[in-house]
Design an enzyme around this catalytic site. Structure first.
Site, PDB file in Angstrom:
ATOM      1  N   ALA A 281       0.869  -1.182   0.000  1.00 41.53           N
ATOM      2  CA  ALA A 281       0.000   0.000   0.000  1.00 41.53           C
ATOM      3  C   ALA A 281       0.903   1.228   0.000  1.00 41.53           C
ATOM      4  O   ALA A 281       1.901   1.275   0.721  1.00 41.53           O
ATOM      5  CB  ALA A 281      -0.883   0.000   1.245  1.00 41.53           C
ATOM      6  N   LYS A 282       0.541   2.197  -0.826  1.00 47.41           N
ATOM      7  CA  LYS A 282       1.337   3.432  -0.856  1.00 47.41           C
ATOM      8  C   LYS A 282       0.736   4.359   0.204  1.00 47.41           C
ATOM      9  O   LYS A 282      -0.054   5.248  -0.067  1.00 47.41           O
ATOM     10  CB  LYS A 282       1.295   4.023  -2.271  1.00 47.41           C
ATOM     11  CG  LYS A 282       2.559   4.758  -2.631  1.00 47.41           C
ATOM     12  CD  LYS A 282       2.643   5.047  -4.106  1.00 47.41           C
ATOM     13  CE  LYS A 282       3.494   6.257  -4.401  1.00 47.41           C
ATOM     14  NZ  LYS A 282       4.811   6.320  -3.811  1.00 47.41           N
ATOM     15  N   LEU A 283       1.125   4.064   1.428  1.00 43.50           N
ATOM     16  CA  LEU A 283       0.525   4.668   2.623  1.00 43.50           C
ATOM     17  C   LEU A 283       1.448   5.761   3.148  1.00 43.50           C
ATOM     18  O   LEU A 283       2.658   5.530   3.312  1.00 43.50           O
ATOM     19  CB  LEU A 283       0.353   3.539   3.651  1.00 43.50           C
ATOM     20  CG  LEU A 283       0.109   3.862   5.106  1.00 43.50           C
ATOM     21  CD1 LEU A 283      -1.213   4.593   5.281  1.00 43.50           C
ATOM     22  CD2 LEU A 283       0.076   2.558   5.906  1.00 43.50           C
TER      23      LEU A 283
END
Ligand code: PMP
Length: 331
Positions: free
Chosen positions: A159-161
């Site tokens: 996830a590009k969190l």
């Protein structure tokens, strides 16, 4: 260090607002706990006008990141794609960087986001190569970071969190403080993972290798492009575990990312990579990718989405990548 040149408009929750009005209250959940997901996308001028590179795939990854973080987004892939296209046309931005961003706003302050509002922004601005044009042409000096990437089942690397990027900042700040352009991080098991914001590739005896998606790397779209192009060019590819010392033994090393595109690495920990020059496989892949992105080679993969309002773009014929000689491949 990159500064941002503002454009006129930002897309916010279904409307266009002025750049200067896209502000947040300090009590917003994201400010305290890093609760945002985002994307980084590029648009390029092509002979047929402006096009966005892998737009749908980026929006799919944004939606996947939302899902992992239990964020219910009221927009689907196609709505986000259309918003992005409209935004570029409204800002008359023919070539630049696009940052979709979903964040948790006001309404809750504990760790559980509870009733905190969710806001979706799409921002765009003109932006050249992340590490500079010289980096793309001549390569960068990198080090192995003493910060590890988070292990599987700690931070969700796929996830590009927003919160994941504290680790990335530590890697990047340490590398630059020590005089390197980038830091290459190891996974908790000591094997090579990725750089602060790029995937990594090694060329070893004509074979292209990159670490597998093992829970400590982002599944980069540029990584996917390179694997696809290499296979089509007949270069053997493998996703396999890479011990640190292989970094010092590789014939070529390069980093991939939307912002960094294909950036060659010319030294690691002050040990010269290969012959100290950008290698033939790196250069070929770099050039092939840029040619597709800039519409100079047929896009047989369907990676480009045209921006209908910006079809009068004109590509300079003296682009640097056409001047750089491409060495012959030994494979
Ligand atoms: N790893 C990390 C940690 C990143 O932030 C990025 C940039 N998004 C990448 C790899 C490369 O991903 P992509 O090619 O999709 O930009």
């Amino acid at each position: 260090m990159s500064s941002v040149t503002p454009t006129k408009l930002i897309w916010c929750d279904g409307e266009f607002i002025r750049w200067e009005d896209a502000t947040l209250h300090v009590i917003s959940h994201v400010v305290h706990y890093g609760s945002s997901v985002f994307e980084g996308i590029r648009s390029y001028e092509t002979p047929d006008g402006s096009s966005v590179f892998r737009l749908n795939d980026h929006m799919k990854r944004l939606l996947d990141s939302c899902r992992v973080c239990r964020i219910d987004l009221p927009y689907g892939e196609e709505e986000l794609v259309s918003a992005c296209i409209e935004l570029l046309a409204s800002n008359d931005l023919k070539e630049g960087y696009i940052r979709p961003l979903v964040l948790r706003g006001e309404g809750a302050i504990g760790l559980h986001p509870g009733e905190a509002s969710v806001h979706t922004f799409i921002i765009c601005w003109p932006w050249g190569p992340y590490l500079g044009a010289d980096a793309i042409e001549r390569g960068v000096d990198a080090c192995v970071s003493n910060w590890f990437r988070p292990g599987p089942n700690t931070h969700p690397s796929l996830a590009k969190l927003g919160g994941n990027y504290v680790n990335a900042q530590l890697i990047k700040m340490q590398a630059t403080a020590d005089g390197y352009a980038e830091g290459i991080a190891l996974a908790p098991n000591g094997l090579v993972s990725e750089a602060s914001g790029q995937n990594i590739f090694l060329v070893m005896s004509g074979r292209l290798v990159t670490p597998p998606i093992d829970g400590s790397v982002l599944c980069g779209l540029t990584r996917d492009c390179i694997l696809t192009l290499a296979r089509d060019m007949g270069i053997p590819v493998a996703e396999e575990a890479i011990p640190r010392e292989r970094l010092y033994l590789a014939d070529e090393v390069f980093l991939t990312g939307t912002a960094s595109e294909v950036t060659p690495v010319r030294s690691i920990d002050r040990i010269t990579v290969g012959g100290g020059r950008v290698g033939p496989i790196t250069r070929r892949l770099q050039r092939r990718l840029l040619h597709i992105a800039r519409g100079q080679t047929t896009d047989k993969y369907g990676w480009l989405t045209p921006v209908p309002g910006l079809q009068d773009a004109n590509v300079a014929s003296d682009a640097w990548w056409d001047e750089v000689p491409v060495p012959q491949l030994g494979v």
